[in-house]
Motif scaffolding. Sequence first.
Motif, PDB file in Angstrom:
ATOM      1  N   ILE A  33      18.358 -34.876  27.931  1.00  0.00           N
ATOM      2  CA  ILE A  33      17.936 -34.234  26.812  1.00  0.00           C
ATOM      3  C   ILE A  33      18.253 -35.113  25.575  1.00  0.00           C
ATOM      4  O   ILE A  33      17.134 -35.090  24.426  1.00  0.00           O
ATOM      5  N   ALA A  34      18.893 -36.161  25.683  1.00  0.00           N
ATOM      6  CA  ALA A  34      19.189 -37.147  24.727  1.00  0.00           C
ATOM      7  C   ALA A  34      17.943 -38.267  24.374  1.00  0.00           C
ATOM      8  O   ALA A  34      17.384 -38.403  23.485  1.00  0.00           O
ATOM      9  N   PHE A  35      17.321 -38.355  25.600  1.00  0.00           N
ATOM     10  CA  PHE A  35      15.968 -39.361  25.558  1.00  0.00           C
ATOM     11  C   PHE A  35      15.057 -38.335  24.967  1.00  0.00           C
ATOM     12  O   PHE A  35      14.151 -38.734  23.985  1.00  0.00           O
ATOM     13  N   VAL A  36      14.917 -37.032  25.274  1.00  0.00           N
ATOM     14  CA  VAL A  36      13.755 -36.225  24.820  1.00  0.00           C
ATOM     15  C   VAL A  36      13.880 -35.912  23.216  1.00  0.00           C
ATOM     16  O   VAL A  36      13.305 -36.011  22.358  1.00  0.00           O
ATOM     17  N   MET A  37      15.410 -35.642  22.676  1.00  0.00           N
ATOM     18  CA  MET A  37      15.620 -35.540  21.353  1.00  0.00           C
ATOM     19  C   MET A  37      15.178 -36.983  20.695  1.00  0.00           C
ATOM     20  O   MET A  37      14.450 -37.166  19.608  1.00  0.00           O
ATOM     21  N   LYS A  38      15.359 -38.153  21.183  1.00  0.00           N
ATOM     22  CA  LYS A  38      15.073 -39.402  20.397  1.00  0.00           C
ATOM     23  C   LYS A  38      13.649 -39.534  20.553  1.00  0.00           C
ATOM     24  O   LYS A  38      12.996 -39.893  19.476  1.00  0.00           O
ATOM     25  N   LYS A  39      13.020 -39.229  21.777  1.00  0.00           N
ATOM     26  CA  LYS A  39      11.416 -39.383  21.868  1.00  0.00           C
ATOM     27  C   LYS A  39      10.694 -38.880  20.652  1.00  0.00           C
ATOM     28  O   LYS A  39       9.617 -39.005  20.122  1.00  0.00           O
ATOM     29  N   TYR A  40      11.131 -37.365  20.611  1.00  0.00           N
ATOM     30  CA  TYR A  40      10.427 -36.283  19.841  1.00  0.00           C
ATOM     31  C   TYR A  40      10.861 -36.051  18.680  1.00  0.00           C
ATOM     32  O   TYR A  40      10.349 -35.298  17.946  1.00  0.00           O
ATOM     33  N   ASN A  41      12.008 -36.634  18.220  1.00  0.00           N
ATOM     34  CA  ASN A  41      12.816 -36.392  17.093  1.00  0.00           C
ATOM     35  C   ASN A  41      13.155 -34.650  17.072  1.00  0.00           C
ATOM     36  O   ASN A  41      13.085 -34.160  15.857  1.00  0.00           O
ATOM     37  N   PHE A  42      13.561 -34.131  18.165  1.00  0.00           N
ATOM     38  CA  PHE A  42      13.711 -32.788  18.360  1.00  0.00           C
ATOM     39  C   PHE A  42      15.495 -32.563  18.135  1.00  0.00           C
ATOM     40  O   PHE A  42      16.183 -33.457  18.449  1.00  0.00           O
ATOM     41  N   PRO A  43      15.589 -31.578  17.212  1.00  0.00           N
ATOM     42  CA  PRO A  43      17.068 -31.225  17.327  1.00  0.00           C
ATOM     43  C   PRO A  43      17.603 -30.815  18.574  1.00  0.00           C
ATOM     44  O   PRO A  43      16.701 -30.593  19.653  1.00  0.00           O
ATOM     45  N   PHE A  44      18.974 -30.754  18.744  1.00  0.00           N
ATOM     46  CA  PHE A  44      19.545 -30.307  20.091  1.00  0.00           C
ATOM     47  C   PHE A  44      18.832 -29.148  20.910  1.00  0.00           C
ATOM     48  O   PHE A  44      18.633 -29.183  21.882  1.00  0.00           O
ATOM     49  N   ASP A  45      19.153 -27.886  20.058  1.00  0.00           N
ATOM     50  CA  ASP A  45      18.506 -26.809  20.614  1.00  0.00           C
ATOM     51  C   ASP A  45      17.122 -26.827  21.275  1.00  0.00           C
ATOM     52  O   ASP A  45      16.984 -26.408  22.140  1.00  0.00           O
ATOM     53  N   LYS A  46      16.212 -27.449  20.343  1.00  0.00           N
ATOM     54  CA  LYS A  46      14.857 -27.579  21.051  1.00  0.00           C
ATOM     55  C   LYS A  46      14.685 -28.321  22.164  1.00  0.00           C
ATOM     56  O   LYS A  46      13.802 -27.869  23.078  1.00  0.00           O
ATOM     57  N   ALA A  47      15.440 -29.663  22.034  1.00  0.00           N
ATOM     58  CA  ALA A  47      15.297 -30.492  23.235  1.00  0.00           C
ATOM     59  C   ALA A  47      16.007 -29.831  24.437  1.00  0.00           C
ATOM     60  O   ALA A  47      15.392 -29.931  25.769  1.00  0.00           O
ATOM     61  N   PHE A  48      16.987 -29.111  24.148  1.00  0.00           N
ATOM     62  CA  PHE A  48      17.838 -28.363  25.250  1.00  0.00           C
ATOM     63  C   PHE A  48      16.912 -27.354  26.064  1.00  0.00           C
ATOM     64  O   PHE A  48      16.545 -27.101  27.352  1.00  0.00           O
ATOM     65  N   GLU A  49      16.005 -26.659  25.048  1.00  0.00           N
ATOM     66  CA  GLU A  49      15.221 -25.564  25.837  1.00  0.00           C
ATOM     67  C   GLU A  49      14.029 -26.218  26.615  1.00  0.00           C
ATOM     68  O   GLU A  49      13.654 -25.583  27.351  1.00  0.00           O
ATOM     69  N   ALA A  50      13.471 -27.258  25.776  1.00  0.00           N
ATOM     70  CA  ALA A  50      12.371 -27.991  26.509  1.00  0.00           C
ATOM     71  C   ALA A  50      12.681 -28.436  27.868  1.00  0.00           C
ATOM     72  O   ALA A  50      11.874 -28.340  28.802  1.00  0.00           O
ATOM     73  N   VAL A  51      13.903 -28.930  28.172  1.00  0.00           N
ATOM     74  CA  VAL A  51      14.501 -29.683  29.458  1.00  0.00           C
ATOM     75  C   VAL A  51      14.835 -28.378  30.273  1.00  0.00           C
ATOM     76  O   VAL A  51      14.365 -28.441  31.610  1.00  0.00           O
ATOM     77  N   LYS A  52      15.250 -27.317  29.743  1.00  0.00           N
ATOM     78  CA  LYS A  52      15.626 -26.171  30.404  1.00  0.00           C
ATOM     79  C   LYS A  52      14.591 -25.338  31.086  1.00  0.00           C
ATOM     80  O   LYS A  52      14.238 -24.694  32.038  1.00  0.00           O
ATOM     81  N   ALA A  53      13.330 -25.592  30.435  1.00  0.00           N
ATOM     82  CA  ALA A  53      11.975 -24.970  30.796  1.00  0.00           C
ATOM     83  C   ALA A  53      11.563 -25.615  31.971  1.00  0.00           C
ATOM     84  O   ALA A  53      10.904 -25.003  32.804  1.00  0.00           O
ATOM     85  N   LYS A  54      12.005 -27.033  32.275  1.00  0.00           N
ATOM     86  CA  LYS A  54      11.427 -27.460  33.510  1.00  0.00           C
ATOM     87  C   LYS A  54      12.423 -27.376  34.570  1.00  0.00           C
ATOM     88  O   LYS A  54      11.989 -27.592  35.723  1.00  0.00           O
ATOM     89  N   ARG A  55      13.697 -27.484  34.106  1.00  0.00           N
ATOM     90  CA  ARG A  55      14.743 -27.311  35.236  1.00  0.00           C
ATOM     91  C   ARG A  55      15.800 -26.323  34.819  1.00  0.00           C
ATOM     92  O   ARG A  55      16.657 -26.382  33.865  1.00  0.00           O
ATOM     93  N   ARG A  56      15.722 -24.826  35.229  1.00  0.00           N
ATOM     94  CA  ARG A  56      16.157 -23.837  34.849  1.00  0.00           C
ATOM     95  C   ARG A  56      17.773 -23.690  34.639  1.00  0.00           C
ATOM     96  O   ARG A  56      18.508 -23.100  33.810  1.00  0.00           O
ATOM     97  N   PHE A  57      18.411 -24.427  35.640  1.00  0.00           N
ATOM     98  CA  PHE A  57      19.814 -24.270  35.408  1.00  0.00           C
ATOM     99  C   PHE A  57      20.534 -25.566  35.067  1.00  0.00           C
ATOM    100  O   PHE A  57      21.754 -25.917  35.481  1.00  0.00           O
ATOM    101  N   VAL A  58      19.915 -26.373  34.114  1.00  0.00           N
ATOM    102  CA  VAL A  58      20.357 -27.310  33.301  1.00  0.00           C
ATOM    103  C   VAL A  58      21.654 -26.747  32.468  1.00  0.00           C
ATOM    104  O   VAL A  58      21.383 -25.572  31.999  1.00  0.00           O
TER     105      VAL A  58
END
Length: 352
Positions: free
Chosen positions: A121-146
């Motif tokens: 999630i930290a990597f996705v936040m850094k790469k795309y300038n995503f806030p935590f909520d958006k990065a969390f949802e992006a990763v959870k969409a790929k791995r539902r039980f994170v």
Amino acid sequence: MAKKVDDALTREDFDAGPSSYDEVEPNLYLGNLTAATDLDWLKQTQISHILTVDSCPLPRKIQDSLPHIKLKYMQMTDMPREDLLTSFEDSNQFIQSALDSGGKVLVHCYFGVSRSATIVIAFVMKKYNFPFDKAFEAVKAKRRFVGPNPGFQAQLKLYEDMGFTIDCSNIQFKIYRLQIAADKVRKVKILPQNYVDLVKPDPALLSTHPEPTVYRCKKCRRILANASNILPHRPKEKQIWRHVSCKRDKVPKQIRALEKPAEPSAKKEEKEEANTEPCNKTHFVEPLAWMPDILNKCEGKLHCPKCNSKLGSFSWVSGCQCPCGSKVAPAFYFVPSKVDWSNAVQNVQSTV
């Protein structure tokens, strides 16, 4: 940990469940320990890098069987007060380097749910300038039980507040690191060597760029702290870094933001709280080099290093309750009547 039979690893000695992994980004996989020890899958997928975020490293046999794989190990437990935040820059660099080289990287912990998910999630936040909520949802969409534990979520929120970097001047980051260090002091009774950087230089020493605003001993006028060393607090504010299993009135604002949306009355309360002026009934400061006992004692008194006047106290464990109602821990503080504020540095020679 696991036994090798016909070039395959059995899983008799651990129970991380069946092999579980998901491709979160092209060539970036998030999975569990079983996936990281699945030689057939690692070969088939052509994994070139493995980042282990766990309490134990991978078995030696992984490196022996697949010598081309580059391994990185970060020793972390799945506890809310484990410090992953200061490792984000390192983990981001490892992941990005693997992807830039055309490789495939697996990030894993034991179950692939909390620690490794936090790193991704930290990597996705850094790469795309995503806030935590958006990065969390992006990763959870790929791995539902994170599901990073509450402490890790709070660290990710702080990472967002700092602009996806480590800002050592950020007040909340200073408080965060002090409280992580206090946990260590509570266990070993001294400040560990890797936290000595928390002790800031003596502002009274010669400097090429002295700060214009300082706090001095009222009796002898010796400089004690710069304005940048002050850790401001507000009335009734709880600055103890806690996770959300605590009572709500003890949860800091960083973590409250991760709970369900606030009701209108709660929003009004937070707005009023934000408008409260900082308290000046107690001056809380960072640990400073002229405070000799803070390295090997859990608590004690603070005296002026020049005239020995009592200035205040410190406590790594218990902290301090300010008269305004704010609880600060750990605490290094001056009693306001013992110090003076000055907006100009006088009689300080600069060296070139």
